[in-house]
Design an enzyme around this catalytic site. Sequence first.
Site, PDB file in Angstrom:
ATOM      1  CE1 TYR A 121      74.456  61.389  32.850  1.00  0.00           C
ATOM      2  CE2 TYR A 121      72.995  61.017  30.974  1.00  0.00           C
ATOM      3  CZ  TYR A 121      73.494  61.848  31.972  1.00  0.00           C
ATOM      4  OH  TYR A 121      73.047  63.144  32.073  1.00  0.00           O
ATOM      5  N   GLY A 167      64.372  71.649  43.123  1.00  0.00           N
ATOM      6  CA  GLY A 167      63.995  71.743  41.706  1.00  0.00           C
ATOM      7  C   GLY A 167      62.533  71.367  41.498  1.00  0.00           C
TER       8      GLY A 167
HETATM    9  C1  HXC Z   1      79.001  74.605  26.600  1.00  0.00           C
HETATM   10  C2  HXC Z   1      78.075  75.829  28.343  1.00  0.00           C
HETATM   11  C3  HXC Z   1      76.775  75.602  27.827  1.00  0.00           C
HETATM   12  C4  HXC Z   1      76.663  74.839  26.607  1.00  0.00           C
HETATM   13  C5  HXC Z   1      76.603  76.778  29.631  1.00  0.00           C
HETATM   14  N1  HXC Z   1      77.911  76.559  29.449  1.00  0.00           N
HETATM   15  N2  HXC Z   1      75.885  76.209  28.660  1.00  0.00           N
HETATM   16  N3  HXC Z   1      79.174  75.336  27.740  1.00  0.00           N
HETATM   17  N4  HXC Z   1      77.797  74.357  26.051  1.00  0.00           N
HETATM   18  N5  HXC Z   1      75.473  74.577  26.080  1.00  0.00           N
HETATM   19  C6  HXC Z   1      78.998  77.050  30.283  1.00  0.00           C
HETATM   20  C7  HXC Z   1      79.060  78.567  30.261  1.00  0.00           C
HETATM   21  O1  HXC Z   1      79.773  79.030  29.122  1.00  0.00           O
HETATM   22  C8  HXC Z   1      79.773  78.890  31.572  1.00  0.00           C
HETATM   23  O2  HXC Z   1      81.170  78.745  31.495  1.00  0.00           O
HETATM   24  C9  HXC Z   1      79.278  77.786  32.506  1.00  0.00           C
HETATM   25  O3  HXC Z   1      78.785  76.729  31.668  1.00  0.00           O
HETATM   26  C10 HXC Z   1      78.134  78.249  33.387  1.00  0.00           C
HETATM   27  O4  HXC Z   1      77.126  78.777  32.554  1.00  0.00           O
HETATM   28  P1  HXC Z   1      76.054  79.858  33.049  1.00  0.00           P
HETATM   29  O5  HXC Z   1      75.086  80.081  31.949  1.00  0.00           O
HETATM   30  O6  HXC Z   1      76.763  81.032  33.640  1.00  0.00           O
HETATM   31  O7  HXC Z   1      75.406  79.063  34.284  1.00  0.00           O
HETATM   32  P2  HXC Z   1      74.005  79.228  34.981  1.00  0.00           P
HETATM   33  O8  HXC Z   1      73.335  80.511  34.587  1.00  0.00           O
HETATM   34  O9  HXC Z   1      74.226  78.955  36.421  1.00  0.00           O
HETATM   35  O10 HXC Z   1      73.114  78.054  34.351  1.00  0.00           O
HETATM   36  C11 HXC Z   1      73.358  76.704  34.687  1.00  0.00           C
HETATM   37  C12 HXC Z   1      73.121  75.785  33.483  1.00  0.00           C
HETATM   38  C13 HXC Z   1      71.708  76.004  32.881  1.00  0.00           C
HETATM   39  C14 HXC Z   1      73.320  74.361  33.988  1.00  0.00           C
HETATM   40  C15 HXC Z   1      74.180  76.092  32.429  1.00  0.00           C
HETATM   41  O11 HXC Z   1      71.521  75.139  31.768  1.00  0.00           O
HETATM   42  C16 HXC Z   1      70.616  75.763  33.882  1.00  0.00           C
HETATM   43  O12 HXC Z   1      70.223  76.662  34.607  1.00  0.00           O
HETATM   44  N6  HXC Z   1      70.105  74.512  34.003  1.00  0.00           N
HETATM   45  C17 HXC Z   1      69.103  74.120  35.003  1.00  0.00           C
HETATM   46  C18 HXC Z   1      68.109  73.139  34.463  1.00  0.00           C
HETATM   47  C19 HXC Z   1      68.660  71.961  33.702  1.00  0.00           C
HETATM   48  O13 HXC Z   1      69.844  71.999  33.250  1.00  0.00           O
HETATM   49  N7  HXC Z   1      67.823  70.961  33.506  1.00  0.00           N
HETATM   50  C20 HXC Z   1      68.188  69.766  32.769  1.00  0.00           C
HETATM   51  C21 HXC Z   1      68.342  68.621  33.698  1.00  0.00           C
HETATM   52  S1  HXC Z   1      68.260  67.246  32.660  1.00  0.00           S
HETATM   53  P3  HXC Z   1      82.175  79.991  31.136  1.00  0.00           P
HETATM   54  O14 HXC Z   1      83.557  79.458  31.394  1.00  0.00           O
HETATM   55  O15 HXC Z   1      81.931  80.291  29.693  1.00  0.00           O
HETATM   56  O16 HXC Z   1      81.796  81.122  32.061  1.00  0.00           O
HETATM   57  C22 HXC Z   1      69.074  65.971  33.235  1.00  0.00           C
HETATM   58  C23 HXC Z   1      68.621  64.700  32.515  1.00  0.00           C
HETATM   59  C24 HXC Z   1      69.672  63.688  32.283  1.00  0.00           C
HETATM   60  O17 HXC Z   1      69.886  66.049  34.092  1.00  0.00           O
HETATM   61  C25 HXC Z   1      69.253  62.490  31.449  1.00  0.00           C
HETATM   62  C26 HXC Z   1      68.296  62.691  30.308  1.00  0.00           C
HETATM   63  C27 HXC Z   1      67.886  61.440  29.584  1.00  0.00           C
HETATM   64  P1  NAP Z   2      64.227  70.385  34.973  1.00  0.00           P
HETATM   65  O1  NAP Z   2      62.765  70.608  34.811  1.00  0.00           O
HETATM   66  O2  NAP Z   2      65.166  71.269  34.247  1.00  0.00           O
HETATM   67  O3  NAP Z   2      64.525  70.452  36.548  1.00  0.00           O
HETATM   68  C1  NAP Z   2      65.708  70.853  37.116  1.00  0.00           C
HETATM   69  C2  NAP Z   2      65.374  71.785  38.270  1.00  0.00           C
HETATM   70  O4  NAP Z   2      66.553  72.045  39.030  1.00  0.00           O
HETATM   71  C3  NAP Z   2      64.809  73.134  37.842  1.00  0.00           C
HETATM   72  O5  NAP Z   2      63.592  73.371  38.511  1.00  0.00           O
HETATM   73  C4  NAP Z   2      65.860  74.145  38.285  1.00  0.00           C
HETATM   74  O6  NAP Z   2      65.236  75.356  38.708  1.00  0.00           O
HETATM   75  C5  NAP Z   2      66.498  73.392  39.449  1.00  0.00           C
HETATM   76  N1  NAP Z   2      67.855  73.859  39.732  1.00  0.00           N
HETATM   77  C6  NAP Z   2      68.896  73.961  38.873  1.00  0.00           C
HETATM   78  N2  NAP Z   2      69.964  74.469  39.499  1.00  0.00           N
HETATM   79  C7  NAP Z   2      69.608  74.659  40.789  1.00  0.00           C
HETATM   80  C8  NAP Z   2      70.278  75.145  41.933  1.00  0.00           C
HETATM   81  N3  NAP Z   2      71.557  75.544  41.870  1.00  0.00           N
HETATM   82  N4  NAP Z   2      69.598  75.201  43.107  1.00  0.00           N
HETATM   83  C9  NAP Z   2      68.311  74.818  43.191  1.00  0.00           C
HETATM   84  N5  NAP Z   2      67.618  74.341  42.130  1.00  0.00           N
HETATM   85  C10 NAP Z   2      68.256  74.265  40.948  1.00  0.00           C
HETATM   86  O7  NAP Z   2      64.643  68.889  34.599  1.00  0.00           O
HETATM   87  P2  NAP Z   2      63.932  67.459  34.794  1.00  0.00           P
HETATM   88  O8  NAP Z   2      63.998  66.772  33.496  1.00  0.00           O
HETATM   89  O9  NAP Z   2      62.639  67.600  35.492  1.00  0.00           O
HETATM   90  O10 NAP Z   2      64.977  66.733  35.759  1.00  0.00           O
HETATM   91  C11 NAP Z   2      64.677  66.429  37.109  1.00  0.00           C
HETATM   92  C12 NAP Z   2      65.668  65.413  37.636  1.00  0.00           C
HETATM   93  O11 NAP Z   2      65.528  64.180  36.948  1.00  0.00           O
HETATM   94  C13 NAP Z   2      67.137  65.810  37.470  1.00  0.00           C
HETATM   95  O12 NAP Z   2      67.874  65.371  38.582  1.00  0.00           O
HETATM   96  C14 NAP Z   2      67.561  65.054  36.244  1.00  0.00           C
HETATM   97  O13 NAP Z   2      68.943  64.819  36.185  1.00  0.00           O
HETATM   98  C15 NAP Z   2      66.781  63.774  36.441  1.00  0.00           C
HETATM   99  N6  NAP Z   2      66.605  63.016  35.200  1.00  0.00           N
HETATM  100  C16 NAP Z   2      65.736  63.474  34.257  1.00  0.00           C
HETATM  101  C17 NAP Z   2      65.553  62.724  33.108  1.00  0.00           C
HETATM  102  C18 NAP Z   2      64.574  63.146  32.046  1.00  0.00           C
HETATM  103  O14 NAP Z   2      64.454  62.450  31.048  1.00  0.00           O
HETATM  104  N7  NAP Z   2      63.860  64.242  32.214  1.00  0.00           N
HETATM  105  C19 NAP Z   2      66.275  61.548  32.914  1.00  0.00           C
HETATM  106  C20 NAP Z   2      67.174  61.129  33.892  1.00  0.00           C
HETATM  107  C21 NAP Z   2      67.317  61.874  35.052  1.00  0.00           C
HETATM  108  P3  NAP Z   2      65.970  76.791  38.677  1.00  0.00           P
HETATM  109  O15 NAP Z   2      66.527  76.975  37.319  1.00  0.00           O
HETATM  110  O16 NAP Z   2      64.870  77.741  39.062  1.00  0.00           O
HETATM  111  O17 NAP Z   2      67.016  76.775  39.746  1.00  0.00           O
END
Ligand code: HXC
Ligand code: NAP
Length: 293
Positions: A156, A22
């Site tokens: 969490y 990522g």
């Molecule tokens: C409910 C949802 C949803 C939503 C997706 N789904 N979004 N359900 N509410 N908002 C459901 C879909 O309906 C589907 O189920 C299943 O999840 C998979 O969705 P897809 O869109 O097909 O998946 P995909 O294209 O692989 O995308 C994965 C993703 C997307 C996780 C949903 O958001 C993504 O690509 N995220 C990557 C980056 C990311 O999330 N970064 C944040 C990290 S932050 P069904 O059954 O309908 O098919 C983090 C910080 C934590 O971790 C702490 C912060 C303080």
């Molecule tokens: P982000 O920019 O959304 O980064 C997530 C990355 O994961 C994206 O580059 C995404 O790229 C990659 N990714 C998602 N699915 C993947 C897969 N299947 N294979 C390979 N790569 C994948 O989010 P961020 O805020 O920088 O978060 C980074 C890390 O910090 C995460 O572990 C998150 O849980 C942690 N964290 C963040 C916060 C915060 O406040 N930002 C707080 C606590 C913890 P692609 O979509 O191209 O795959």
Amino acid sequence: MSYTEPMLKPDALKGKTVIVTGGGTGLGKSMSRYFLTLGANVIICSRKADVLQRAADELQNETGGKVLAHPCDVRHYTEVEKMLQAALQTFGAVDVLINNAAGNFISPTERLSPKAFDVIVDIVLRGSYNCTLALGKHWIAQKQTNKVVLNMVTTYAWTGSAYVVPSACAKAGVLALTRSLAVEWAKYGIRMNAIAPGPFPTKGAWDRLVPGPFRERYDLAKQVPLRRVGEHQELCNLAAYLISDYAAYINGEVVTIDGGEWLQGAGEFNLFDDVTPAEWDMIEKMVRSAKSE
Ligand code: HXC
Ligand code: NAP
């Protein structure tokens, strides 16, 4: 001196090769940038090849370091193995793995489909396991030591959190993975630690957790005792230290960097935070005058 400044010596990671999953966006990209300035080679991987390549070009131009962008979905072990082979072909060896890739979104759990749980757990827990397993097998078979895995979790992972249940379950698993292998693989010269960040603004996290008008309504800085969100550089400083040889005796640790956020919610009387000095005078008077029955 400020927490927004780089902390380590300029050559602190010289000669090390680091995989950042990522690494094309958000915190992964910020960490990659800092590791490059400290002399490391970096491999960034994620699913979107175009995002990765743009990030790699930008980071190389900015830092003069060497970046390999390799598309890889960490959910699939065969793709992870191919990414490792590409890293070895380019750089000869890998010293550090940062399990940073994640998926997450805010939602009441009863609205989720079964697949919504799968997708998050597969990216976060299975993805971290896949990458750790591939690197671990390689390092152990080659008898290479002084290797490091650093996992990105959240606070969490141990408190749990409403509305992000799949992520909370997955991060708790990654924390268990960290602590388990810290012991099991120490004999092979592999250290295993984690960072638990509080809120550090990134587009990926904010768009999925506090979208649109909810960003103002739920200002995450307000629940941090230090009343601010994190700066990427302070997290990068911590990550660089933990993967460097300066941290050679730190193993199995999860370092929280959240301005005191999770403890704010935990302490029984923390809600007294807004009591004024005059009110404290009043409280003291009432408490001192209390008589036992
Ligand atoms: C409910 C949802 C949803 C939503 C997706 N789904 N979004 N359900 N509410 N908002 C459901 C879909 O309906 C589907 O189920 C299943 O999840 C998979 O969705 P897809 O869109 O097909 O998946 P995909 O294209 O692989 O995308 C994965 C993703 C997307 C996780 C949903 O958001 C993504 O690509 N995220 C990557 C980056 C990311 O999330 N970064 C944040 C990290 S932050 P069904 O059954 O309908 O098919 C983090 C910080 C934590 O971790 C702490 C912060 C303080
Ligand atoms: P982000 O920019 O959304 O980064 C997530 C990355 O994961 C994206 O580059 C995404 O790229 C990659 N990714 C998602 N699915 C993947 C897969 N299947 N294979 C390979 N790569 C994948 O989010 P961020 O805020 O920088 O978060 C980074 C890390 O910090 C995460 O572990 C998150 O849980 C942690 N964290 C963040 C916060 C915060 O406040 N930002 C707080 C606590 C913890 P692609 O979509 O191209 O795959």
